[in-house]
Enzyme design. Structure first.
Site, short mmCIF file in Angstrom:
data_model
loop_
_atom_site.label_atom_id
_atom_site.label_comp_id
_atom_site.label_asym_id
_atom_site.label_seq_id
_atom_site.Cartn_x
_atom_site.Cartn_y
_atom_site.Cartn_z
N GLU A 46 -2.94 -21.24 20.19
CA GLU A 46 -2.93 -22.11 21.16
C GLU A 46 -2.46 -21.42 22.01
OE1 GLU A 46 -0.37 -24.06 17.13
OE2 GLU A 46 -1.19 -21.52 18.20
N ALA A 152 -16.68 -1.06 -9.76
CA ALA A 152 -18.24 -1.55 -9.91
C ALA A 152 -18.45 -0.72 -11.79
CB ALA A 152 -18.42 -0.03 -9.39
N SER A 170 -15.54 11.65 -14.80
CA SER A 170 -15.99 12.37 -13.51
C SER A 170 -16.58 11.09 -12.69
CB SER A 170 -17.18 13.41 -13.71
OG SER A 170 -18.40 12.53 -15.08
N ARG A 187 -12.15 -3.71 2.12
CA ARG A 187 -11.31 -3.04 2.32
C ARG A 187 -10.86 -3.65 3.27
NH1 ARG A 187 -13.22 3.22 1.35
NH2 ARG A 187 -12.97 2.54 -0.85
N ASP A 203 -12.18 11.85 -7.72
CA ASP A 203 -13.41 11.13 -6.73
C ASP A 203 -13.08 11.67 -5.72
OD1 ASP A 203 -13.66 9.71 -8.60
OD2 ASP A 203 -13.90 7.77 -8.03
N LEU A 207 -11.17 5.89 1.09
CA LEU A 207 -10.33 4.30 1.29
C LEU A 207 -9.93 4.03 2.47
CD1 LEU A 207 -7.95 5.23 -1.37
CD2 LEU A 207 -10.32 4.62 -1.40
N SER A 302 -4.39 -2.30 -16.24
CA SER A 302 -2.76 -2.94 -16.73
C SER A 302 -2.08 -4.05 -15.53
CB SER A 302 -1.93 -1.81 -16.15
OG SER A 302 -2.01 -1.37 -14.14
#
Length: 353
Positions: A46, A152, A170, A187, A203, A207, A302
């Protein structure tokens, strides 16, 4: 109101824990001012709408209608109440998409405007407005973050190749570079991103949103015994990281917003209570409104088993099959809201009913 929602979307990734809001001022069918909430802690929609007016249109304000995608605030937060600004500007009519579920507002903004003689109409494009701020609404109505599960998988539904030497899985590059850019866009739209111990170790992910313009989410990692090597990319200091563990608690220096935060925080959990619910509760306590759970398969499963999710986003490389490997998470595929192809990748999004 459609224009309000278009404007509001421009604040994605920058305004949390505030909602995305757009505002448009209309005089005799013509837009004379518009604005949106651009940055957490800065001016609301506003205010920016009023500031956008040309000097020659200032005198039209008391004869115009303000459209806003969320109920104007009625409390002092980082900025003064927008309801007071509307009253001070003598705007006679306000059209609102939906009420604000935040307890400090929730109907109070509308009441303040009506008490001052302002005509208020609300419920215009309400469904679309709530969908735009689904993270904000989930946080304040369900008292938990909005939860997105993403993974993926190959055409034969494997998420990782076997790695006998490590006794686990792996890294397997499944999605193509264009889909990876989309993932980085995803992300940038969330407040936090969560991975498990094995994903962090094998890996070594960063991130961040390095392939997309936008803020990187707060990084969350599970490391129950604090054994992960400190030279992992997660601990590079570029973006704040919170470690869920059973050993130590040191989270006091973290604020509700990712802006201005740095370093690593430790959040202590216990082994005798379900970890998913502990993490969800912790994120709510830290005022983190959304989380993108990226893996691995065990962690994702989970969340599915606890029915603790709002969206599932699956990327399937339809041209890759590996036979042996770690199976992707399993769930009942229903309520699909999107399916698209990016070269070899099929992207599907499901919502939880």
């Amino acid at each position: 109101m459609h224009r309000c929602l278009e404007l509001a979307k421009q604040g994605v990734g920058y305004v949390a824990p505030n909602p995305m809001v757009g505002a448009v001022l209309v005089h005799e069918g013509k837009i004379i001012g518009e604005g949106y909430h651009q940055q957490y802690g800065q001016a609301h929609a506003e205010v920016n709408c009023i500031r956008s007016l040309r000097p020659e249109d200032q005198h039209l304000v008391p004869y115009s209608t303000l459209y806003v995608s969320l109920e104007p605030c009625a409390h002092y937060g980082k900025t003064p109440p927008c309801a007071d600004l509307i009253i001070q500007q003598r705007i006679p009519k306000v059209v609102i998409a939906c009420r604000d579920p935040f307890k400090e507002v929730n109907g109070k903004g509308i009441e303040r405007l009506q008490a001052a003689g302002v005509e208020v109409i609300y419920g215009i494009l309400e469904k679309e407005a709530k969908e735009l701020n689904k993270r904000f609404f989930t946080f304040h109505t369900k008292h938990r973050p909005y939860i997105i599960l993403k993974w993926a998988q190959t055409a034969d539904k494997k998420s990782a190749s076997p790695n006998p030497s490590e006794g686990g899985a792996s890294r397997l590059l499944i999605s193509n570079e264009y889909t990876n850019r989309l993932v980085h866009k995803w992300r940038s739209e969330e407040a936090s991103i969560l991975v498990g111990t094995n994903t962090a170790l094998y890996d070594n992910p960063e991130l961040t949103t390095r392939s997309w313009i936008g803020s990187s989410p707060i990084r969350l990692v599970i490391d129950m015994n604090l054994r992960l090597p400190k030279d992992l990319k997660l601990f590079d200091g570029k973006t704040p990281t919170i470690i869920f563990n059973t050993r130590k608690h040191d989270i006091e220096n973290f604020s509700p917003s990712p802006f201005g935060m740095a370093g690593v925080g430790l959040y202590q959990v216990t082994e005798d209570v379900d970890l998913v619910h502990q993490i969800v509760h912790a994120l709510y306590q830290m005022k983190i409104q959304s989380v993108l759970v990226e893996g691995g398969a065990r962690l994702l499963q989970s969340f599915i088993d606890e029915n603790m999710w709002d969206e599932i986003r699956v990327i399937t490389n339809e041209e890759m099959s590996i036979g042996e490997g770690l199976s992707a998470p399993a769930f009942t595929e229903k309520n699909k809201i999107l399916e698209q192809k990016i070269l070899s990748d099929k992207i599907e999004i499901f919502i939880n009913d």
